[in-house]
Design an enzyme around this catalytic site. Sequence first.
Site, PDB file in Angstrom:
ATOM      1  N   CYS A 161      47.643  31.057  43.722  1.00 43.87           N
ATOM      2  CA  CYS A 161      47.280  29.708  43.386  1.00 43.87           C
ATOM      3  C   CYS A 161      48.185  28.643  43.870  1.00 43.87           C
ATOM      4  O   CYS A 161      47.900  27.559  44.341  1.00 43.87           O
ATOM      5  CB  CYS A 161      46.791  29.673  42.001  1.00 43.87           C
ATOM      6  SG  CYS A 161      47.932  30.424  40.887  1.00 43.87           S
ATOM      7  N   HIS A 177      47.551  23.183  38.467  1.00 44.79           N
ATOM      8  CA  HIS A 177      48.992  23.393  38.858  1.00 44.79           C
ATOM      9  C   HIS A 177      49.325  21.898  39.791  1.00 44.79           C
ATOM     10  O   HIS A 177      48.344  21.524  40.492  1.00 44.79           O
ATOM     11  CB  HIS A 177      49.364  24.264  40.008  1.00 44.79           C
ATOM     12  CG  HIS A 177      49.009  25.883  39.329  1.00 44.79           C
ATOM     13  ND1 HIS A 177      49.011  26.044  37.955  1.00 44.79           N
ATOM     14  CD2 HIS A 177      49.070  27.130  40.118  1.00 44.79           C
ATOM     15  CE1 HIS A 177      48.820  27.362  37.740  1.00 44.79           C
ATOM     16  NE2 HIS A 177      48.853  27.812  39.001  1.00 44.79           N
TER      17      HIS A 177
HETATM   18  N1  LIG Z   1      44.625  32.895  36.525  1.00 46.52           N
HETATM   19  C1  LIG Z   1      44.883  32.135  37.772  1.00 46.52           C
HETATM   20  O1  LIG Z   1      45.074  30.944  37.961  1.00 46.52           O
HETATM   21  C2  LIG Z   1      44.907  33.233  38.960  1.00 46.52           C
HETATM   22  C3  LIG Z   1      45.013  32.531  40.301  1.00 46.52           C
HETATM   23  C4  LIG Z   1      44.960  33.470  41.266  1.00 46.52           C
HETATM   24  C5  LIG Z   1      44.926  34.883  40.951  1.00 46.52           C
HETATM   25  N2  LIG Z   1      44.985  35.432  39.655  1.00 46.52           N
HETATM   26  C6  LIG Z   1      44.730  36.786  39.738  1.00 46.52           C
HETATM   27  O2  LIG Z   1      43.510  37.147  39.223  1.00 46.52           O
HETATM   28  C7  LIG Z   1      43.718  38.205  38.404  1.00 46.52           C
HETATM   29  C8  LIG Z   1      42.985  38.074  37.050  1.00 46.52           C
HETATM   30  O3  LIG Z   1      43.430  37.037  36.533  1.00 46.52           O
HETATM   31  P1  LIG Z   1      43.071  36.368  35.319  1.00 46.52           P
HETATM   32  O4  LIG Z   1      43.687  35.154  35.013  1.00 46.52           O
HETATM   33  O5  LIG Z   1      41.416  36.194  35.155  1.00 46.52           O
HETATM   34  O6  LIG Z   1      43.375  37.445  34.054  1.00 46.52           O
HETATM   35  P2  LIG Z   1      42.525  37.692  32.608  1.00 46.52           P
HETATM   36  O7  LIG Z   1      42.290  36.622  32.052  1.00 46.52           O
HETATM   37  O8  LIG Z   1      43.804  38.698  31.756  1.00 46.52           O
HETATM   38  O9  LIG Z   1      41.631  38.837  32.882  1.00 46.52           O
HETATM   39  C9  LIG Z   1      41.704  40.087  33.512  1.00 46.52           C
HETATM   40  C10 LIG Z   1      40.212  40.692  33.917  1.00 46.52           C
HETATM   41  O10 LIG Z   1      40.436  41.788  34.630  1.00 46.52           O
HETATM   42  C11 LIG Z   1      40.119  42.908  33.908  1.00 46.52           C
HETATM   43  N3  LIG Z   1      40.510  44.145  33.853  1.00 46.52           N
HETATM   44  C12 LIG Z   1      41.754  44.505  33.597  1.00 46.52           C
HETATM   45  N4  LIG Z   1      42.149  45.839  33.677  1.00 46.52           N
HETATM   46  C13 LIG Z   1      40.928  46.206  34.260  1.00 46.52           C
HETATM   47  C14 LIG Z   1      40.673  47.576  35.002  1.00 46.52           C
HETATM   48  N5  LIG Z   1      41.471  48.499  34.897  1.00 46.52           N
HETATM   49  N6  LIG Z   1      39.540  47.835  35.278  1.00 46.52           N
HETATM   50  C15 LIG Z   1      38.637  46.843  35.610  1.00 46.52           C
HETATM   51  N7  LIG Z   1      39.004  45.626  34.955  1.00 46.52           N
HETATM   52  C16 LIG Z   1      39.924  45.474  34.509  1.00 46.52           C
HETATM   53  C17 LIG Z   1      39.493  42.336  32.488  1.00 46.52           C
HETATM   54  O11 LIG Z   1      38.644  43.145  31.794  1.00 46.52           O
HETATM   55  P3  LIG Z   1      38.502  43.419  30.318  1.00 46.52           P
HETATM   56  O12 LIG Z   1      37.821  42.363  29.488  1.00 46.52           O
HETATM   57  O13 LIG Z   1      37.689  44.738  30.293  1.00 46.52           O
HETATM   58  O14 LIG Z   1      39.751  43.575  29.609  1.00 46.52           O
HETATM   59  C18 LIG Z   1      39.258  40.937  32.669  1.00 46.52           C
HETATM   60  O15 LIG Z   1      38.168  40.659  33.027  1.00 46.52           O
HETATM   61  C19 LIG Z   1      45.201  38.701  38.512  1.00 46.52           C
HETATM   62  O16 LIG Z   1      45.447  39.503  39.661  1.00 46.52           O
HETATM   63  C20 LIG Z   1      45.779  37.432  38.724  1.00 46.52           C
HETATM   64  O17 LIG Z   1      47.244  37.376  39.158  1.00 46.52           O
HETATM   65  C21 LIG Z   1      44.782  34.573  38.615  1.00 46.52           C
END
Ligand SMILES: NC(=O)c1ccc[n+]([C@@H]2O[C@H](COP(=O)([O-])OP(=O)(O)OC[C@H]3O[C@@H](n4cnc5c(N)ncnc54)[C@H](OP(=O)(O)O)[C@@H]3O)[C@@H](O)[C@H]2O)c1
Length: 361
Positions: A134, A247
Amino acid sequence: MPETSPKPLVVAVVGATGAVGRTMIQVLTEKQFPYTELRLLASERSAGRTVTVADRDITVELATPEAFEGVDIALFSAGGGTSKELAPEAAKRGCTVIDNSSAWRMDPAVPLVVSQVNPDDLDWHEGIIANPNCSTMQLMPPLLALRDAVGIERMVVDTYQAVAGTGHKAIVELEEQVRAHAEGREKVANVYPHVIGFNALPHIDVFLDNGYTKEEWKVVTESRKILHLPDLRVSCTAVRVPVFVSHSEAVHVETREPIAPARARELFAAVKGVVVQDDPANNVYPLAMEAAGSDEVFVGRIRQDPSIPDGRGLAFWVVSDNLRKGAASNAVEIAEVLVERDWIRKGSERRAAAAAGGSPA
Ligand SMILES: NC(=O)c1ccc[n+]([C@@H]2O[C@H](COP(=O)([O-])OP(=O)(O)OC[C@H]3O[C@@H](n4cnc5c(N)ncnc54)[C@H](OP(=O)(O)O)[C@@H]3O)[C@@H](O)[C@H]2O)c1
């Protein structure tokens, strides 16, 4: 199927219950992305839960290799481990993955794409496409304009990053620390090594041997790949601040040719998805709270950097919603390009079909 029926297009969201996954579903709905079926996948923690999308209840399923059978495009946002394991399984089954994690970004065989900056790189995908980090993402549209007009030699970026970048649990933690502060209770840190409420942490992701954090180094390496400038000199300090969403970044760029702020304003405003907000006399400049909820990259405080000779230095401030343009919206925009250009299939398959006299590559 009658000619008027839509072409079947099955889309999956992996990590559908997370901060980014939920935003992906929202953006797909807002943009009326033309899917005929939407599959929502997550871990066993959420499998079986129901999510309402455009007035329809969809049951969240477990993300397994088999769950990608028949899926055309999968938007992954479930962490690097899940992407490493499941993206190749999905690609093997003919699905094109647009991955939000850092797992594939620097793989030379995987395009790393910002939709309005380097969409042509999508042409050579082989089933996995990476969405940039991001903090890199929002820098790229204004830098594209400078690269093309005057060339870029060096950039120094300092980031002020929202807790939403860490995921849903960090949003909850900041809310709780704000409440604890107002009620005179002790503020407890679980997600970060220190309390984030009313603080600024110069620490995002792990520290590397060179003293930079992994987040800072992503800005260095991803910028070079996206801009096709392998020798671009970049330095970054990434700071987590107690902002919920969006950000902000202070950017200092050394250009090859001189550039005046007025010309930079024109160049930035001409890039798709960039909005210039630059009237300091009237307190107008990009703000995290105002950017939250929109897909644009906001640029302001555009001024000459006098520490660089010959008018080749430019300083500015860039703000964008990290969950939308920084993650979900760019992923959906990539999917839109794939549909528009008929590039959902792997580049090699499209070229083989074209060589055999089939549909054009
Ligand atoms: N937040 C940002 O600004 C941002 C920006 C760019 C990239 N990202 C990337 O996007 C990803 C997710 O970020 P987030 O902020 O959305 O995190 P989050 O709110 O913690 O959500 C994580 C998601 O992944 C699922 N998950 C976790 N382990 C899993 C598994 N083994 N198999 C299938 N699903 C699984 C979770 O499902 P459950 O409900 O089942 O736990 C939940 O839906 C990360 O890789 C992060 O680096 C985030």
